[in-house]
Enzyme design. Structure first.
Site, mmCIF file in Angstrom:
data_model
loop_
_atom_site.group_PDB
_atom_site.id
_atom_site.type_symbol
_atom_site.label_atom_id
_atom_site.label_comp_id
_atom_site.label_asym_id
_atom_site.label_seq_id
_atom_site.Cartn_x
_atom_site.Cartn_y
_atom_site.Cartn_z
ATOM 1 N N CYS A 65 0.862 -1.448 0.133
ATOM 2 C CA CYS A 65 0.002 -0.038 -0.061
ATOM 3 C C CYS A 65 0.873 1.080 0.100
ATOM 4 C CB CYS A 65 -0.974 -0.226 1.208
ATOM 5 S SG CYS A 65 -2.556 1.185 1.003
ATOM 6 N N HIS A 111 -3.455 -5.775 0.871
ATOM 7 C CA HIS A 111 -2.715 -6.025 2.238
ATOM 8 C C HIS A 111 -2.502 -7.567 2.540
ATOM 9 C CE1 HIS A 111 -2.603 -1.870 3.970
ATOM 10 N NE2 HIS A 111 -3.618 -1.625 3.151
ATOM 11 N N GLU A 133 -0.935 -8.746 4.859
ATOM 12 C CA GLU A 133 -0.842 -8.975 6.289
ATOM 13 C C GLU A 133 -2.107 -8.948 7.055
ATOM 14 O OE1 GLU A 133 -0.662 -4.668 5.843
ATOM 15 O OE2 GLU A 133 -0.355 -6.083 4.718
#
Length: 231
Positions: free
Chosen positions: A86, A196, A198
């Site tokens: 990002c 994302h 994660e």
């Protein structure tokens, strides 16, 4: 294998990245402040999402001048693994580590929701545990995720296999050229993406499809250093 998670003023996904490394592959991981001038102890570097320096001027435009970015560049040139997520992707483009730029989303709205991605290149250290053409669910959260590059650069990215992820056909959320969600450098060791991973390491989060980005890079590192390497 040791990971560094870079922290800029305004980063807000650094903890998510730290926890993803810690909980998915159990490797040593440290927060590293943006003023750091030595990353030699690390094998992989994550440049996380957020709003570095409040996104003043342009997303990533100030962060690229942080002292630590000289070390990120050096690490990339040495073949170490670098992942920009990002705002981290935006920083890597601003720093010239990846081609292109990230513009305002086509609809000028902040988009925050699950996104379906096609794995275009599964031959990078971060994607080797995926199947080429596989559709994965990894969320987005950005207002300036509209990837753009000129036609010459796009042709080069396509020819070199540097497009890593695309938004599923017909589901491009931000207007990115050629539906691009993530790219890599020519050496394959630097990957930038707007979604994302994660935030997709457990079904409790809605998807565990991001977990394999972390298992992939650990596998790549172990292969590089020999199968007998532990940690």
């Amino acid at each position: 294998m040791r990971f560094a998670v870079i922290v800029f003023p305004g980063s807000n996904c650094d903890i998510d990245c730290y926890k993803a490394v810690e909980e998915t592959i159990g490797q040593p991981v440290d927060y590293v402040w943006h003023t750091a001038t030595d990353l030699s102890a690390y094998d992989a570097i994550i440049v996380p999402g957020g709003f570095s320096y409040g996104d003043y001027l342009r997303c990533g435009a100030i962060a690229r001048f942080a002292p630590v970015m000289n070390e990120v560049r050096k690490a990339a040139e040495e073949g170490k693994y670098v992942l920009g997520i990002c705002n981290g992707f935006q920083i890597l483009t601003e720093a010239g580590l990846l081609p292109g730029v990230l513009l305002r989303n086509r609809d000028l709205k902040f988009r925050c929701h699950p996104a379906l991605l096609e794995v275009v290149n599964n031959e990078t250290p971060f994607t080797r545990d995926y199947a080429k053409g596989e559709i994965v669910n990894i969320p987005i959260a950005h207002g300036e995720g509209n990837y753009y590059c000129d036609e010459e650069t796009l042709a080069k990215l396509e020819a070199n296999g540097q497009v890593v992820f695309r938004y599923k056909a017909g589901e491009n959320p931000n207007g990115s050229v050629s539906d691009i969600a993530g790219i890599c450098n020519e050496g394959r060791n630097v990957v930038g993406m707007m979604p994302h991973p994660e935030r997709a390491v457990s079904e409790l989060l809605g998807s565990s499809d991001g977990k394999r980005m972390f298992t992939s890079v650990l596998s790549a590192w172990r292969e590089r250093h020999g199968a007998t390497v532990n940690g």
